[in-house]
Scaffold this motif. Structure first.
Motif, short mmCIF file in Angstrom:
data_model
loop_
_atom_site.label_atom_id
_atom_site.label_comp_id
_atom_site.label_asym_id
_atom_site.label_seq_id
_atom_site.Cartn_x
_atom_site.Cartn_y
_atom_site.Cartn_z
N VAL A 20 -47.90 -68.70 -6.25
CA VAL A 20 -47.53 -68.42 -4.86
C VAL A 20 -46.33 -67.48 -4.81
N ARG A 21 -45.33 -67.78 -5.61
CA ARG A 21 -44.12 -66.96 -5.63
C ARG A 21 -44.41 -65.54 -6.12
N GLU A 22 -45.30 -65.42 -7.07
CA GLU A 22 -45.65 -64.10 -7.58
C GLU A 22 -46.38 -63.29 -6.50
N ASP A 23 -47.27 -63.93 -5.77
CA ASP A 23 -47.97 -63.25 -4.67
C ASP A 23 -46.97 -62.80 -3.60
N ILE A 24 -45.99 -63.65 -3.32
CA ILE A 24 -44.97 -63.32 -2.33
C ILE A 24 -44.15 -62.12 -2.79
N ARG A 25 -43.75 -62.15 -4.06
CA ARG A 25 -42.93 -61.06 -4.60
C ARG A 25 -43.63 -59.70 -4.51
N LYS A 26 -44.93 -59.70 -4.72
CA LYS A 26 -45.68 -58.44 -4.66
C LYS A 26 -45.61 -57.84 -3.26
N VAL A 27 -45.77 -58.68 -2.25
CA VAL A 27 -45.71 -58.18 -0.87
C VAL A 27 -44.28 -57.77 -0.52
N GLU A 74 -49.51 -59.99 6.13
CA GLU A 74 -50.05 -60.37 4.83
C GLU A 74 -49.18 -61.43 4.17
N LEU A 75 -47.87 -61.26 4.28
CA LEU A 75 -46.93 -62.21 3.66
C LEU A 75 -47.14 -63.61 4.20
N LYS A 76 -47.42 -63.72 5.49
CA LYS A 76 -47.60 -65.04 6.11
C LYS A 76 -48.78 -65.80 5.53
N THR A 77 -49.71 -65.10 4.92
CA THR A 77 -50.90 -65.76 4.35
C THR A 77 -50.67 -66.26 2.93
N LYS A 78 -49.52 -65.96 2.36
CA LYS A 78 -49.28 -66.26 0.94
C LYS A 78 -48.69 -67.64 0.69
N PHE A 79 -48.35 -68.37 1.74
CA PHE A 79 -47.76 -69.70 1.56
C PHE A 79 -48.09 -70.56 2.79
N PHE A 87 -39.71 -71.00 0.51
CA PHE A 87 -39.91 -69.71 -0.16
C PHE A 87 -39.10 -68.56 0.45
N ASN A 88 -38.38 -68.80 1.54
CA ASN A 88 -37.81 -67.68 2.28
C ASN A 88 -36.71 -66.92 1.54
N GLU A 89 -36.19 -67.48 0.44
CA GLU A 89 -35.19 -66.71 -0.31
C GLU A 89 -35.79 -65.44 -0.90
N HIS A 90 -37.12 -65.40 -1.04
CA HIS A 90 -37.77 -64.22 -1.60
C HIS A 90 -37.74 -63.03 -0.64
N TRP A 91 -37.83 -63.30 0.66
CA TRP A 91 -37.90 -62.19 1.63
C TRP A 91 -36.68 -62.12 2.54
N ARG A 92 -35.73 -63.02 2.41
CA ARG A 92 -34.59 -63.06 3.33
C ARG A 92 -33.81 -61.75 3.33
#
Length: 231
Positions: A20-27, A74-79, A87-92
């Motif tokens: 999940v985190r890897e998918d988030i990081r890509k976006v 797209e990001l909203k669909t990853k978690f 997970f929000n520290e990834h996109w904050r």
């Protein structure tokens, strides 16, 4: 359940979380690239010839925000929707930059402060927390503080470009923004530290305004105690 089965289940859970985190990081990486493109576009307003191009640059920036909307969707669909804060520290960081950029565009267009609701509309996300992916109030405030720093730079560059009234209007805007923040009881350490930076931005702009006043420039919008007189 045996020990091996227990740890096997734990490993499966960790692997799923990592996926999940890897998918988030890509976006997020794509969002970061788009944010850099918007920033590069808007940075040209600091150039001497850039002031004439403000409407055109803002229009192009808004076109880039259409891309931002797509990637945030797209990001909203990853978690899972109920795990935003997990997970929000990834996109904050990139979200705060995008909030700043949206606020900067609105300021350049109308010299007004963008609302949280308007930022959410520009980004294509929600304001209400219970919906899931939303515009967190602290992220919104952080974006405004980044805007203040950018405007302090714009005030100085306006003088270089021969625009002597813009720093006075920026001074009025930043002082109102500072007054608003003074009403808040900030408990977030990171946000409070950024607010400390606003004090320096206010001082920097006041120095620009003071220099203009002693040189007799920008009259017709004379500053008064760091703020501007009403027209």
């Amino acid at each position: 359940m045996s020990v091996s089965e227990l740890f096997g289940a734990v490993q499966a859970s960790l692997a799923a979380d990592q996926d999940v985190r890897e998918d988030i990081r890509k976006v997020v990486q794509v969002l970061e690239q788009t944010a850099r493109e918007i920033l590069t576009l808007l940075q040209t307003v600091h150039q001497i010839s850039g002031f004439k191009e403000i409407p055109n640059k803002c229009q192009k920036a808004r076109e880039h925000f259409d891309t931002v909307k797509m990637h945030l969707a797209e990001l909203k669909t990853k978690f899972p929707a109920d795990q935003y804060y997990r997970f929000n520290e990834h996109w904050r960081f990139v979200l705060q930059r995008l909030i700043f950029l949206a606020a900067f565009v609105v300021y350049l267009e109308s010299e007004t402060l963008v609302t949280r609701e308007d930022v959410a509309a520009i980004l294509g996300i929600q304001v209400k927390r219970h919906i899931g992916f939303h515009l967190d109030i602290e992220d919104y405030l952080s974006g405004l503080l980044i805007l203040a720093n950018e405007l302090s730079r714009l005030a100085l560059n306006s003088v270089t470009a021969g625009d002597y009234t813009r720093p006075l209007r920026i001074s009025s805007f930043i002082n109102e923004l500072d007054s608003g923040f003074r009403l808040l009881n900030l408990k977030n350490d990171s946000l409070r530290k950024r607010y400390d930076g606003l004090k320096y931005d206010v001082k920097k702009i006041e120095e620009v305004v003071y220099d203009l006043s002693i040189r007799g420039l920008g009259k017709g919008d004379e500053p008064s105690k760091g703020k501007m007189l009403d027209k």
